[in-house]
Design an enzyme around this catalytic site. Structure first.
Site, PDB file in Angstrom:
ATOM      1  N   HIS A  47       0.826  -1.199   0.000  1.00 54.94           N
ATOM      2  CA  HIS A  47       0.000   0.000   0.000  1.00 54.94           C
ATOM      3  C   HIS A  47       0.866   1.256   0.000  1.00 54.94           C
ATOM      4  O   HIS A  47       1.059   1.908   1.030  1.00 54.94           O
ATOM      5  CB  HIS A  47      -0.941  -0.013   1.205  1.00 54.94           C
ATOM      6  CG  HIS A  47      -2.061  -0.990   1.061  1.00 54.94           C
ATOM      7  ND1 HIS A  47      -2.723  -1.529   2.137  1.00 54.94           N
ATOM      8  CD2 HIS A  47      -2.639  -1.526  -0.045  1.00 54.94           C
ATOM      9  CE1 HIS A  47      -3.672  -2.351   1.698  1.00 54.94           C
ATOM     10  NE2 HIS A  47      -3.628  -2.373   0.383  1.00 54.94           N
ATOM     11  N   HIS A  80      -0.170  -8.739   1.072  1.00 55.51           N
ATOM     12  CA  HIS A  80      -1.246  -8.854   2.050  1.00 55.51           C
ATOM     13  C   HIS A  80      -1.894 -10.232   2.077  1.00 55.51           C
ATOM     14  O   HIS A  80      -2.675 -10.526   2.985  1.00 55.51           O
ATOM     15  CB  HIS A  80      -2.309  -7.787   1.777  1.00 55.51           C
ATOM     16  CG  HIS A  80      -1.749  -6.412   1.692  1.00 55.51           C
ATOM     17  ND1 HIS A  80      -1.570  -5.743   0.500  1.00 55.51           N
ATOM     18  CD2 HIS A  80      -1.277  -5.584   2.655  1.00 55.51           C
ATOM     19  CE1 HIS A  80      -1.033  -4.554   0.735  1.00 55.51           C
ATOM     20  NE2 HIS A  80      -0.838  -4.439   2.031  1.00 55.51           N
ATOM     21  N   HIS A 130     -10.149  -4.776   4.728  1.00 54.26           N
ATOM     22  CA  HIS A 130      -8.713  -4.747   4.476  1.00 54.26           C
ATOM     23  C   HIS A 130      -8.310  -6.034   3.760  1.00 54.26           C
ATOM     24  O   HIS A 130      -8.795  -7.121   4.088  1.00 54.26           O
ATOM     25  CB  HIS A 130      -7.938  -4.608   5.786  1.00 54.26           C
ATOM     26  CG  HIS A 130      -6.476  -4.341   5.598  1.00 54.26           C
ATOM     27  ND1 HIS A 130      -5.560  -5.331   5.325  1.00 54.26           N
ATOM     28  CD2 HIS A 130      -5.762  -3.176   5.623  1.00 54.26           C
ATOM     29  CE1 HIS A 130      -4.354  -4.805   5.193  1.00 54.26           C
ATOM     30  NE2 HIS A 130      -4.449  -3.498   5.372  1.00 54.26           N
ATOM     31  N   GLU A 132      -5.748  -7.928   3.792  1.00 53.58           N
ATOM     32  CA  GLU A 132      -5.206  -9.008   4.626  1.00 53.58           C
ATOM     33  C   GLU A 132      -6.330  -9.752   5.345  1.00 53.58           C
ATOM     34  O   GLU A 132      -6.319 -10.988   5.442  1.00 53.58           O
ATOM     35  CB  GLU A 132      -4.213  -8.446   5.645  1.00 53.58           C
ATOM     36  CG  GLU A 132      -3.575  -9.525   6.502  1.00 53.58           C
ATOM     37  CD  GLU A 132      -2.703  -8.964   7.607  1.00 53.58           C
ATOM     38  OE1 GLU A 132      -2.626  -9.603   8.670  1.00 53.58           O
ATOM     39  OE2 GLU A 132      -2.095  -7.885   7.406  1.00 53.58           O
ATOM     40  N   ASN A 230      -0.893   0.335   8.617  1.00 48.29           N
ATOM     41  CA  ASN A 230       0.119   0.592   9.642  1.00 48.29           C
ATOM     42  C   ASN A 230       0.547   2.061   9.653  1.00 48.29           C
ATOM     43  O   ASN A 230       0.894   2.595  10.702  1.00 48.29           O
ATOM     44  CB  ASN A 230       1.323  -0.348   9.476  1.00 48.29           C
ATOM     45  CG  ASN A 230       2.231   0.034   8.339  1.00 48.29           C
ATOM     46  OD1 ASN A 230       3.179   0.791   8.501  1.00 48.29           O
ATOM     47  ND2 ASN A 230       1.946  -0.491   7.134  1.00 48.29           N
ATOM     48  N   SER A 273       5.652   0.288   4.331  1.00 43.35           N
ATOM     49  CA  SER A 273       5.710   0.095   2.876  1.00 43.35           C
ATOM     50  C   SER A 273       6.267   1.318   2.154  1.00 43.35           C
ATOM     51  O   SER A 273       6.057   1.494   0.955  1.00 43.35           O
ATOM     52  CB  SER A 273       4.305  -0.230   2.348  1.00 43.35           C
ATOM     53  OG  SER A 273       3.356   0.721   2.778  1.00 43.35           O
TER      54      SER A 273
END
Length: 324
Positions: A47, A80, A130, A132, A230, A273
Protein backbone atom coordinates in the site's frame (compact mmCIF):
# COMPACT_ATOMS: atom_id res chain seq x y z
CA UNK A 1 8.35 23.17 25.54
CA UNK A 2 10.05 23.55 22.19
CA UNK A 3 10.42 26.98 20.66
CA UNK A 4 10.92 28.05 17.08
CA UNK A 5 14.48 29.03 18.05
CA UNK A 6 15.22 25.36 18.68
CA UNK A 7 14.04 23.90 15.40
CA UNK A 8 14.89 20.22 15.13
CA UNK A 9 13.69 16.95 13.68
CA UNK A 10 13.39 13.72 15.67
CA UNK A 11 13.85 11.05 13.01
CA UNK A 12 12.39 7.72 14.03
CA UNK A 13 14.32 4.49 13.59
CA UNK A 14 13.36 1.93 12.59
CA UNK A 15 11.01 3.26 9.91
CA UNK A 16 10.09 2.44 6.32
CA UNK A 17 10.39 -0.90 4.57
CA UNK A 18 9.90 -4.06 6.57
CA UNK A 19 11.21 -7.44 5.44
CA UNK A 20 7.87 -8.52 3.98
CA UNK A 21 7.47 -5.36 1.90
CA UNK A 22 11.06 -5.53 0.70
CA UNK A 23 10.53 -9.14 -0.38
CA UNK A 24 7.30 -8.35 -2.23
CA UNK A 25 8.66 -5.34 -4.13
CA UNK A 26 11.84 -7.20 -5.11
CA UNK A 27 9.69 -10.14 -6.24
CA UNK A 28 7.93 -7.95 -8.80
CA UNK A 29 11.21 -6.36 -9.92
CA UNK A 30 12.86 -9.77 -10.30
CA UNK A 31 9.86 -11.14 -12.18
CA UNK A 32 10.05 -8.25 -14.65
CA UNK A 33 13.79 -8.77 -15.02
CA UNK A 34 13.54 -12.55 -15.36
CA UNK A 35 10.38 -12.96 -17.44
CA UNK A 36 9.93 -9.56 -19.08
CA UNK A 37 6.93 -7.25 -19.12
CA UNK A 38 4.09 -7.40 -18.64
CA UNK A 39 3.86 -8.88 -15.17
CA UNK A 40 0.41 -8.63 -13.65
CA UNK A 41 -0.06 -7.87 -9.95
CA UNK A 42 -3.34 -8.55 -8.17
CA UNK A 43 -4.15 -5.50 -6.01
CA UNK A 44 -1.38 -3.11 -4.96
CA UNK A 45 1.75 -5.14 -4.21
CA UNK A 46 2.07 -2.99 -1.06
CA UNK A 47 0.00 0.00 0.00
CA UNK A 48 2.17 2.82 -1.31
CA UNK A 49 1.47 5.11 -4.28
CA UNK A 50 5.12 5.73 -5.13
CA UNK A 51 5.99 2.01 -5.18
CA UNK A 52 3.02 1.19 -7.40
CA UNK A 53 3.78 4.01 -9.85
CA UNK A 54 7.46 3.03 -10.03
CA UNK A 55 6.64 -0.61 -10.79
CA UNK A 56 4.07 0.43 -13.39
CA UNK A 57 6.79 2.36 -15.22
CA UNK A 58 8.88 -0.83 -15.26
CA UNK A 59 6.08 -2.86 -16.85
CA UNK A 60 3.91 -4.12 -14.01
CA UNK A 61 0.15 -4.03 -14.59
CA UNK A 62 -2.00 -3.80 -11.47
CA UNK A 63 -5.46 -5.34 -11.52
CA UNK A 64 -8.20 -5.64 -8.92
CA UNK A 65 -9.29 -9.19 -9.73
CA UNK A 66 -7.62 -12.31 -11.08
CA UNK A 67 -10.15 -12.57 -13.92
CA UNK A 68 -8.66 -9.39 -15.45
CA UNK A 69 -5.38 -11.19 -16.17
CA UNK A 70 -5.11 -12.71 -19.69
CA UNK A 71 -4.73 -16.48 -19.95
CA UNK A 72 -1.15 -17.70 -19.94
CA UNK A 73 0.15 -14.65 -18.07
CA UNK A 74 2.12 -14.33 -14.86
CA UNK A 75 0.36 -12.80 -11.86
CA UNK A 76 1.90 -11.79 -8.54
CA UNK A 77 -0.17 -11.94 -5.36
CA UNK A 78 0.40 -8.98 -3.05
CA UNK A 79 2.15 -8.94 0.32
CA UNK A 80 -1.25 -8.85 2.05
CA UNK A 81 -2.13 -12.41 1.07
CA UNK A 82 -5.11 -13.93 -0.72
CA UNK A 83 -7.83 -16.43 0.05
CA UNK A 84 -7.56 -20.01 -1.30
CA UNK A 85 -10.34 -19.15 -3.77
CA UNK A 86 -7.99 -16.69 -5.50
CA UNK A 87 -5.44 -19.46 -6.09
CA UNK A 88 -8.30 -21.51 -7.58
CA UNK A 89 -9.24 -18.61 -9.86
CA UNK A 90 -5.66 -18.34 -11.09
CA UNK A 91 -5.56 -22.06 -11.81
CA UNK A 92 -8.85 -21.88 -13.69
CA UNK A 93 -7.52 -18.94 -15.68
CA UNK A 94 -4.39 -20.90 -16.62
CA UNK A 95 -2.12 -18.36 -14.95
CA UNK A 96 1.37 -18.80 -13.57
CA UNK A 97 1.51 -17.32 -10.08
CA UNK A 98 4.11 -15.77 -7.83
CA UNK A 99 2.96 -15.60 -4.22
CA UNK A 100 4.54 -12.55 -2.57
CA UNK A 101 2.47 -12.86 0.61
CA UNK A 102 4.45 -11.71 3.64
CA UNK A 103 5.55 -14.80 5.59
CA UNK A 104 4.13 -13.23 8.76
CA UNK A 105 0.71 -13.03 7.08
CA UNK A 106 1.12 -16.61 5.88
CA UNK A 107 1.69 -17.57 9.51
CA UNK A 108 -1.72 -16.16 10.45
CA UNK A 109 -3.33 -18.04 7.52
CA UNK A 110 -1.81 -21.29 8.76
CA UNK A 111 -3.00 -20.61 12.30
CA UNK A 112 -6.52 -20.02 10.98
CA UNK A 113 -6.49 -23.31 9.08
CA UNK A 114 -5.16 -25.24 12.08
CA UNK A 115 -7.68 -23.85 14.56
CA UNK A 116 -10.53 -24.34 12.08
CA UNK A 117 -9.46 -27.97 11.65
CA UNK A 118 -9.60 -28.30 15.45
CA UNK A 119 -13.19 -26.95 15.31
CA UNK A 120 -12.53 -23.63 17.06
CA UNK A 121 -14.45 -20.47 16.42
CA UNK A 122 -11.81 -17.94 15.37
CA UNK A 123 -12.18 -14.28 16.37
CA UNK A 124 -10.12 -12.24 13.92
CA UNK A 125 -9.30 -8.77 15.24
CA UNK A 126 -8.99 -6.52 12.21
CA UNK A 127 -10.55 -3.92 9.95
CA UNK A 128 -13.39 -4.90 7.67
CA UNK A 129 -12.48 -4.83 3.98
CA UNK A 130 -8.71 -4.75 4.48
CA UNK A 131 -7.06 -7.07 1.95
CA UNK A 132 -5.21 -9.01 4.63
CA UNK A 133 -8.43 -9.61 6.55
CA UNK A 134 -10.27 -10.73 3.41
CA UNK A 135 -7.49 -13.20 2.62
CA UNK A 136 -7.33 -14.63 6.14
CA UNK A 137 -11.09 -15.01 6.44
CA UNK A 138 -11.09 -16.90 3.15
CA UNK A 139 -9.11 -19.70 4.78
CA UNK A 140 -12.07 -20.73 6.96
CA UNK A 141 -15.10 -18.53 6.23
CA UNK A 142 -17.46 -20.70 8.29
CA UNK A 143 -15.29 -20.49 11.40
CA UNK A 144 -13.85 -16.96 11.38
CA UNK A 145 -15.69 -13.99 12.88
CA UNK A 146 -14.32 -10.49 12.29
CA UNK A 147 -14.04 -8.28 15.38
CA UNK A 148 -13.50 -4.69 14.25
CA UNK A 149 -12.54 -3.01 17.51
CA UNK A 150 -13.55 -3.31 21.16
CA UNK A 151 -17.00 -1.88 20.43
CA UNK A 152 -17.68 -4.85 18.14
CA UNK A 153 -17.14 -7.47 20.86
CA UNK A 154 -20.77 -7.40 21.99
CA UNK A 155 -21.85 -8.52 18.51
CA UNK A 156 -19.78 -11.73 18.51
CA UNK A 157 -21.68 -15.02 18.51
CA UNK A 158 -19.91 -18.41 18.73
CA UNK A 159 -21.03 -22.02 18.80
CA UNK A 160 -19.12 -23.10 21.91
CA UNK A 161 -17.62 -20.57 24.32
CA UNK A 162 -15.09 -23.16 25.50
CA UNK A 163 -13.54 -23.43 22.01
CA UNK A 164 -12.69 -19.89 20.95
CA UNK A 165 -9.34 -18.46 19.80
CA UNK A 166 -8.30 -14.97 18.71
CA UNK A 167 -6.01 -14.00 15.82
CA UNK A 168 -5.29 -10.55 14.42
CA UNK A 169 -4.46 -8.56 11.35
CA UNK A 170 -0.69 -8.00 11.41
CA UNK A 171 -0.69 -4.21 10.90
CA UNK A 172 -2.91 -2.99 13.73
CA UNK A 173 -2.13 -0.74 16.65
CA UNK A 174 -0.74 -2.93 19.42
CA UNK A 175 -2.65 -0.97 22.08
CA UNK A 176 -5.94 -1.06 20.18
CA UNK A 177 -5.62 -4.79 19.53
CA UNK A 178 -4.91 -5.66 23.13
CA UNK A 179 -7.83 -3.49 24.27
CA UNK A 180 -10.08 -5.50 21.96
CA UNK A 181 -8.60 -8.78 23.18
CA UNK A 182 -9.16 -7.64 26.77
CA UNK A 183 -12.86 -7.15 26.05
CA UNK A 184 -13.01 -10.52 24.29
CA UNK A 185 -11.50 -12.22 27.34
CA UNK A 186 -14.20 -10.68 29.53
CA UNK A 187 -16.85 -12.19 27.29
CA UNK A 188 -15.05 -15.48 26.71
CA UNK A 189 -12.96 -16.41 29.79
CA UNK A 190 -11.64 -19.55 28.06
CA UNK A 191 -10.45 -17.60 25.01
CA UNK A 192 -7.24 -19.12 23.59
CA UNK A 193 -4.40 -16.87 22.40
CA UNK A 194 -2.31 -17.63 19.30
CA UNK A 195 1.09 -19.31 19.88
CA UNK A 196 2.77 -15.95 19.30
CA UNK A 197 1.62 -12.37 18.79
CA UNK A 198 0.26 -11.90 15.25
CA UNK A 199 1.07 -8.18 15.02
CA UNK A 200 4.23 -8.00 12.96
CA UNK A 201 7.56 -7.00 14.46
CA UNK A 202 7.89 -4.00 12.13
CA UNK A 203 4.46 -2.63 13.02
CA UNK A 204 5.31 -2.90 16.71
CA UNK A 205 8.78 -1.39 16.32
CA UNK A 206 7.50 1.62 14.38
CA UNK A 207 4.82 2.26 16.98
CA UNK A 208 7.29 1.95 19.88
CA UNK A 209 9.60 4.66 18.55
CA UNK A 210 6.66 6.96 17.78
CA UNK A 211 5.48 6.53 21.38
CA UNK A 212 8.95 7.64 22.52
CA UNK A 213 9.23 10.77 20.38
CA UNK A 214 5.57 11.86 20.54
CA UNK A 215 5.71 13.65 23.94
CA UNK A 216 8.45 15.97 22.62
CA UNK A 217 6.82 16.52 19.24
CA UNK A 218 4.90 19.60 18.18
CA UNK A 219 4.25 18.16 14.73
CA UNK A 220 4.46 14.50 13.72
CA UNK A 221 4.82 13.74 10.02
CA UNK A 222 4.13 10.17 8.95
CA UNK A 223 5.09 9.34 5.38
CA UNK A 224 2.70 6.77 3.99
CA UNK A 225 -0.42 6.22 1.91
CA UNK A 226 -3.92 6.59 3.28
CA UNK A 227 -4.78 2.96 2.50
CA UNK A 228 -1.75 1.77 4.48
CA UNK A 229 -3.17 0.47 7.75
CA UNK A 230 0.12 0.59 9.64
CA UNK A 231 0.83 4.16 8.46
CA UNK A 232 -2.59 5.37 9.59
CA UNK A 233 -2.00 3.69 12.95
CA UNK A 234 1.26 5.65 13.39
CA UNK A 235 -0.64 8.93 13.16
CA UNK A 236 -3.15 7.69 15.75
CA UNK A 237 -0.42 6.42 18.09
CA UNK A 238 1.48 9.71 17.82
CA UNK A 239 -1.56 11.77 18.81
CA UNK A 240 -2.47 9.34 21.60
CA UNK A 241 1.02 9.59 23.11
CA UNK A 242 1.37 13.34 23.10
CA UNK A 243 2.13 14.76 19.65
CA UNK A 244 0.37 18.11 19.39
CA UNK A 245 -0.47 17.55 15.72
CA UNK A 246 0.09 14.75 13.21
CA UNK A 247 -0.32 14.40 9.46
CA UNK A 248 -0.03 11.55 6.95
CA UNK A 249 1.52 12.43 3.58
CA UNK A 250 2.63 10.45 0.55
CA UNK A 251 5.13 13.01 -0.70
CA UNK A 252 6.93 16.14 0.48
CA UNK A 253 4.83 18.18 -1.96
CA UNK A 254 1.79 17.48 0.23
CA UNK A 255 3.33 19.23 3.25
CA UNK A 256 1.83 22.56 4.26
CA UNK A 257 4.03 25.37 5.59
CA UNK A 258 1.14 26.44 7.81
CA UNK A 259 1.70 23.28 9.86
CA UNK A 260 5.06 24.70 10.99
CA UNK A 261 3.59 27.76 12.73
CA UNK A 262 4.92 27.78 16.30
CA UNK A 263 6.57 24.40 15.85
CA UNK A 264 9.98 23.72 17.39
CA UNK A 265 10.22 19.92 17.17
CA UNK A 266 9.07 17.83 14.22
CA UNK A 267 8.83 14.07 14.57
CA UNK A 268 9.29 12.13 11.33
CA UNK A 269 8.64 8.49 10.56
CA UNK A 270 7.28 6.32 7.75
CA UNK A 271 5.07 3.30 7.34
CA UNK A 272 6.37 -0.17 6.62
CA UNK A 273 5.71 0.10 2.88
CA UNK A 274 7.50 3.42 2.33
CA UNK A 275 10.86 3.67 0.50
CA UNK A 276 13.48 5.84 2.20
CA UNK A 277 13.69 8.25 -0.76
CA UNK A 278 10.33 9.70 0.29
CA UNK A 279 11.54 10.34 3.85
CA UNK A 280 14.64 12.04 2.50
CA UNK A 281 12.39 14.29 0.42
CA UNK A 282 10.57 15.39 3.57
CA UNK A 283 13.86 15.99 5.38
CA UNK A 284 15.05 18.20 2.51
CA UNK A 285 11.75 20.16 2.60
CA UNK A 286 12.10 20.68 6.34
CA UNK A 287 15.77 21.69 6.07
CA UNK A 288 14.84 24.41 3.57
CA UNK A 289 12.54 25.82 6.25
CA UNK A 290 15.05 25.88 9.07
CA UNK A 291 14.69 22.34 10.39
CA UNK A 292 18.16 21.13 9.53
CA UNK A 293 19.06 19.75 12.97
CA UNK A 294 18.19 16.06 12.74
CA UNK A 295 18.42 13.68 15.70
CA UNK A 296 17.90 9.98 15.06
CA UNK A 297 15.90 8.25 17.79
CA UNK A 298 16.41 4.49 17.57
CA UNK A 299 14.57 1.96 19.71
CA UNK A 300 15.35 -1.29 17.84
CA UNK A 301 17.63 -2.86 15.25
CA UNK A 302 15.96 -4.84 12.48
CA UNK A 303 17.94 -7.59 10.78
CA UNK A 304 15.19 -9.96 9.63
CA UNK A 305 15.10 -10.86 5.94
CA UNK A 306 12.92 -13.24 3.95
CA UNK A 307 13.93 -15.37 0.98
CA UNK A 308 12.24 -14.55 -2.33
CA UNK A 309 9.21 -16.56 -3.50
CA UNK A 310 10.26 -19.99 -4.76
CA UNK A 311 8.41 -19.41 -8.05
CA UNK A 312 11.18 -17.02 -9.13
CA UNK A 313 13.45 -20.03 -9.46
CA UNK A 314 11.30 -21.59 -12.19
CA UNK A 315 10.54 -20.82 -15.84
CA UNK A 316 7.02 -19.47 -15.34
CA UNK A 317 6.56 -18.29 -18.92
CA UNK A 318 7.04 -21.87 -20.10
CA UNK A 319 4.71 -23.16 -17.41
CA UNK A 320 2.00 -20.69 -18.35
CA UNK A 321 2.34 -21.53 -22.05
CA UNK A 322 2.04 -25.20 -21.18
CA UNK A 323 -1.35 -24.59 -19.55
CA UNK A 324 -2.89 -23.18 -22.71
Amino acid sequence: MSTTAQRRVLLAAPRGYCAGVDRAVIAVEKALEQYGAPIYVRKEIVHNKYVVRTLEKQGAIFVDETEEVPEGSIVVFSAHGVAPSVHDEAKAGKLATIDATCPLVTKVHKEAVRFADEDYDILLVGHEGHEEVVGTMGEAPDRIHLVDGAEDVANVRVRDESKVVWLSQTTLSVDETMATVGELKKRFPLLVSPPSDDICYATQNRQVVVKQIAPETDLLIVVGSKNSSNSVRLVEVGLEYGAKAAHLVDFAEELDEAWLAGVGTVGLTSGASVPEILVQGVLAWLAERGFGDVEVVRTAEETLTFSLPKELRRDLRAEAAGKL
